[in-house]
Design an enzyme around this catalytic site. Structure first.
Site, PDB file in Angstrom:
ATOM      1  N   GLU A  37      14.027   7.598  -1.366  1.00  0.00           N
ATOM      2  CA  GLU A  37      12.641   7.557  -2.327  1.00  0.00           C
ATOM      3  C   GLU A  37      12.621   9.052  -2.843  1.00  0.00           C
ATOM      4  OE1 GLU A  37       9.783   4.317  -0.558  1.00  0.00           O
ATOM      5  OE2 GLU A  37       9.016   5.942  -1.020  1.00  0.00           O
ATOM      6  N   LYS A  71       2.172   2.417   4.035  1.00  0.00           N
ATOM      7  CA  LYS A  71       1.736   3.558   3.156  1.00  0.00           C
ATOM      8  C   LYS A  71       0.768   4.242   4.160  1.00  0.00           C
ATOM      9  CE  LYS A  71       0.404   4.423  -1.615  1.00  0.00           C
ATOM     10  NZ  LYS A  71       1.499   5.213  -1.800  1.00  0.00           N
ATOM     11  N   ARG A  88      -0.417  -5.106   1.489  1.00  0.00           N
ATOM     12  CA  ARG A  88       0.304  -4.202   2.196  1.00  0.00           C
ATOM     13  C   ARG A  88      -0.422  -3.268   3.064  1.00  0.00           C
ATOM     14  NH1 ARG A  88       2.927  -0.093  -2.263  1.00  0.00           N
ATOM     15  NH2 ARG A  88       0.711   0.557  -2.458  1.00  0.00           N
TER      16      ARG A  88
HETATM   17  C1  COI Z   1       0.595   5.900  -6.005  1.00  0.00           C
HETATM   18  O1  COI Z   1       1.382   5.842  -7.086  1.00  0.00           O
HETATM   19  O2  COI Z   1      -0.645   5.572  -6.175  1.00  0.00           O
HETATM   20  C2  COI Z   1       0.762   6.878  -4.872  1.00  0.00           C
HETATM   21  O3  COI Z   1       0.297   6.557  -3.569  1.00  0.00           O
HETATM   22  C3  COI Z   1       1.423   8.045  -5.011  1.00  0.00           C
HETATM   23  C4  COI Z   1       0.599   9.227  -4.480  1.00  0.00           C
HETATM   24  C5  COI Z   1       1.271  10.145  -3.644  1.00  0.00           C
HETATM   25  C6  COI Z   1      -0.033   9.928  -5.863  1.00  0.00           C
END
Ligand code: COI
Length: 355
Positions: free
Chosen positions: A238, A202, A101
């Site tokens: 989401e 991400k 990813r």
């Molecule tokens: C995760 O679940 O690892 C995330 O990236 C969410 C994050 C905003 C705490």
């Protein structure tokens, strides 16, 4: 040359690091940073490949005020967890999926990325170097946060000349500590992602735009925000930090990942588990009206794991869902965490041993 672990033992002000258990109340831990001993850092120039990284003491990093990450948001993060099994071994959950990813995100943001092997090796090194911070069996997990950022200076808009890949770790407990199910509010003014944008990767830049809606939701007593699609406002997108699933009878639906939805690794794993357990799983647009008529709703993510949604509020109307015992969410969560913690056989070959 990389500093040896012993030569850096004094460097972290967090503790004396004598290899013993740290002074942490594992029972009380929520999802917040506990500084650990080391982090992994690897740098590379644009046009080159990442080659050699090293462990250094956990601490602040130096960045040009003109760096790509600070000025233009050229950055990605990942999140995965390491678990201590009952026999003391430490396991990672599908780390190569995070590596893939990150690679996809790096292409979208014009950044070089570590190879899958480099990524997994860096994660293993960071976890092992901080082994004493991995919570005891059943008392939480170690959250691993890989970052990839444009660290070189670039005043004009363009890809940064230098990149930094960094992995830090922190022991964590529950993300929504004390909440067995979540109460969501539908956000009607703002969107988290739009078609052609970056919702499907991400990037760090996806997360600050949700803070306003999240802060307003929390001020009203909600736990999370549910975003809608930016084109029609009729379909669910989401949460601010999780994917959303709707359950009706034996059928489970979640929005597809081609577009604005983050391809969550927990999301993907839950789909695979649910299909194995005999549920019919569909990845398709899910209308808000359909969600409001569901039997159950739950969310997934590395941080939130798999958590029941107790209610969704839309335009002042609160719809409640089944939670707790005998829910689909509970079955899926138990299966996933059983595999992660080592209580259930890992028939999918998902777990990767660190030590
Ligand atoms: C995760 O679940 O690892 C995330 O990236 C969410 C994050 C905003 C705490």
């Amino acid at each position: 040359m990389a500093p040896s672990l012993n030569s850096t033992l004094e460097a972290n002000g967090n503790s004396s690091n004598d290899g013993k258990s740290p002074d942490v109340n594992w029972e009380e831990m929520g999802f917040s940073l506990t500084p650990t001993d080391y982090m992994y850092v690897m740098k590379c120039s644009i046009g080159d490949n990442f080659s050699q990284g090293s462990l250094i003491p956990f601490g602040n990093i130096e960045l040009s005020p003109c760096s790509g990450i600070l000025n233009y948001g050229q950055g990605l993060f990942e999140g995965l967890k390491a678990y201590r099994k009952e026999d003391g071994r430490i396991l990672l959950f599908r780390p190569e999926q995070n590596a893939l990813r990150m690679k996809a995100g790096a292409e979208r943001l014009c950044m070089p990325s570590p190879s899958i092997e480099q990524f997994v090796d860096a994660v293993k090194q960071a976890v092992l170097a901080n082994e004493r911070w991995v919570p005891p069996f059943g008392k939480g997990s170690m959250y691993v946060r890989p970052l990839l950022m444009g660290s070189g200076a670039s005043l004009g808009l363009g890809p940064a000349p230098e990149y930094t890949f960094l992995v830090y770790v922190s022991p964590v407990g529950s993300y929504h500590k004390g909440q067995r199910s979540l109460n969501l509010v539908v956000e009607e003014k703002q969107h988290r992602a739009s078609p052609g944008g970056t919702g499907g990767i991400k990037t760090v830049a996806n997360y600050s735009p949700v803070l306003d809606a999240l802060t307003r939701a929390k001020a009203q007593g909600f736990s999370e925000v549910l975003f809608l699609d930016a084109t029609t406002g009729k379909y669910i997108d989401e949460g601010s930090a999780c994917n959303i699933f709707s359950v009706k009878g034996n059928s489970i639906s979640t929005p597809p990942t081609h577009g604005t939805i983050l391809p969550g690794i927990t999301r993907k794993s839950i789909i695979e588990i649910a299909r194995k357990l005999g549920y019919q799983v569909e990845e398709r647009p899910v209308a808000l009206d359909e969600l409001l008529d569901a039997d159950e709703v739950f969310c997934t993510g590395t941080a939130v794991v798999v958590t029941s949604i107790g209610s969704v509020t839309h335009q002042g109307r609160r719809v409640e869902y089944k939670t707790q015992a005998d829910t689909v969410c509970q079955k899926l969560r138990e299966t996933l965490t059983g595999i992660q913690m080592g209580g259930l056989e890992d028939t999918m070959g998902w777990m990767v041993e660190v030590n």
